[in-house]
Design an enzyme around this catalytic site. Structure first.
Site, mmCIF file in Angstrom:
data_model
loop_
_atom_site.group_PDB
_atom_site.id
_atom_site.type_symbol
_atom_site.label_atom_id
_atom_site.label_comp_id
_atom_site.label_asym_id
_atom_site.label_seq_id
_atom_site.Cartn_x
_atom_site.Cartn_y
_atom_site.Cartn_z
ATOM 1 N N GLY A 1 37.139 75.505 36.185
ATOM 2 C CA GLY A 1 36.839 75.603 37.596
ATOM 3 C C GLY A 1 35.495 75.005 37.956
ATOM 4 N N ASP B 1 31.675 74.121 38.398
ATOM 5 C CA ASP B 1 30.411 74.205 37.669
ATOM 6 C C ASP B 1 29.415 74.931 38.579
ATOM 7 O OD1 ASP B 1 28.009 73.848 36.380
ATOM 8 O OD2 ASP B 1 28.390 71.754 35.845
ATOM 9 N N LEU B 2 29.108 76.180 38.254
ATOM 10 C CA LEU B 2 28.287 76.998 39.141
ATOM 11 C C LEU B 2 26.849 76.516 39.221
ATOM 12 C CD1 LEU B 2 29.679 80.560 38.346
ATOM 13 C CD2 LEU B 2 30.262 79.035 40.239
ATOM 14 N N HIS C 1 40.511 69.999 47.778
ATOM 15 C CA HIS C 1 41.736 69.750 48.542
ATOM 16 C C HIS C 1 42.307 68.360 48.275
ATOM 17 C CE1 HIS C 1 40.762 73.107 51.705
ATOM 18 N NE2 HIS C 1 40.708 73.539 50.461
ATOM 19 N N ASP D 1 41.365 79.855 45.444
ATOM 20 C CA ASP D 1 41.346 78.665 46.294
ATOM 21 C C ASP D 1 42.003 77.513 45.558
ATOM 22 O OD1 ASP D 1 39.386 77.517 44.563
ATOM 23 O OD2 ASP D 1 37.746 78.351 45.763
#
Length: 257
Positions: free
Chosen positions: A62, A64-65, A84, A139
């Site tokens: 997911g 990369d914070l 998206h 999401d």
């Protein structure tokens, strides 16, 4: 080093997420590179199947914070600009797309895997929604895709708890088509992709479009779309080859045209 590597073997294009040091976590550059690779696959008529996988020991975990910390911005804008277009590029690609899930698929990386048409998992792979564990909602199509694949009750249970699924559990739930030993993942996925690439590519693409519409269309709308696309299919070289091969009692030689 490129964030995404792309290679072609015959009619199969393999797209490898290439940030192994962070388990192929998404940043803006990786989104741009992945979208470019998918656009290339869509345009190249010689590409008739696509494999998406990850470098190293992860598929994709997911976001990369660290990118949030460096440039937080509005998360809605980030989703619209990066995630998206990536998910839509996968779903609108009218060629079969296989995910070779070689390790953890978490958060938006899980959504990426679920957006592919088929998933083959290494026995070392895992599937983690992850969002709820940091107070977020799913999401990148996560709710849309899990609801379709699992039904409401199981999708809710999984997404609301963030439970980690092993590859074997994902197979039992129907999220993945096959589980293979990790050292056989590349070979098995390549073989399956080659099988799909040898089939009538345009018919597969239109079937994909029909299935995406089937969930929300009325029966009358779906019947009409089937009729429209069947008219298109009968104009293809592969339809003519399929009929000829049937009448001549020989295996068909489809070209994807």
């Amino acid at each position: 080093m490129s964030e995404v590597e792309s290679s072609r073997d015959g009619a199969v294009q393999t797209i490898t997420l290439n940030r192994p040091e962070v388990l192929n976590a998404f940043n803006a550059a990786m989104h741009r590179a992945l979208q470019a690779a998918l656009k290339e696959a869509a345009r190249d008529e010689e590409v008739r199947a696509v494999v998406v996988t990850g470098a190293g020991r992860g598929f994709c975990v997911g976001q990369d914070l660290t990118e949030f910390r460096e440039a937080p911005g509005d998360i809605g804008d980030r989703l619209r600009a990066g995630y998206h277009p990536t998910i839509l590029a996968l779903r609108t690609l009218e060629k079969p797309v296989l995910a070779a899930v070689n390790g953890p698929a978490a958060g938006a990386g899980l959504s990426l895997a679920l957006a592919c048409d088929l998933r083959v998992a290494a026995d070392s792979a895992s599937f983690v929604p992850a969002f709820v564990s940091i107070g977020l909602v799913p999401d990148s199509g996560g709710t849309f895709l899990t609801r379709r694949l699992l039904g409401y009750a199981r999708a809710f249970e999984w997404l609301a708890t963030g439970r980690k699924l092993t590859a074997a559990e994902a197979h039992a739930w129907g999220l993945v088509s096959e589980v293979v030993e990790a050292d056989r993942l590349v070979e098995r996925t390549a073989a399956l992709a080659a099988e799909l690439a040898a089939l009538p590519t345009r018919a597969i693409g239109m079937t994909k479009r029909l299935l995406d519409r089937a969930e929300t269309a009325t029966l009358e709308e779906q019947l009409e779309l089937e009729a429209q696309l069947q008219s298109v299919a009968t104009q293809t070289d592969d339809f003519r080859e399929g009929v000829a091969a049937f009448l001549e009692k020989r295996p068909p030689r489809f070209t994807g045209t």
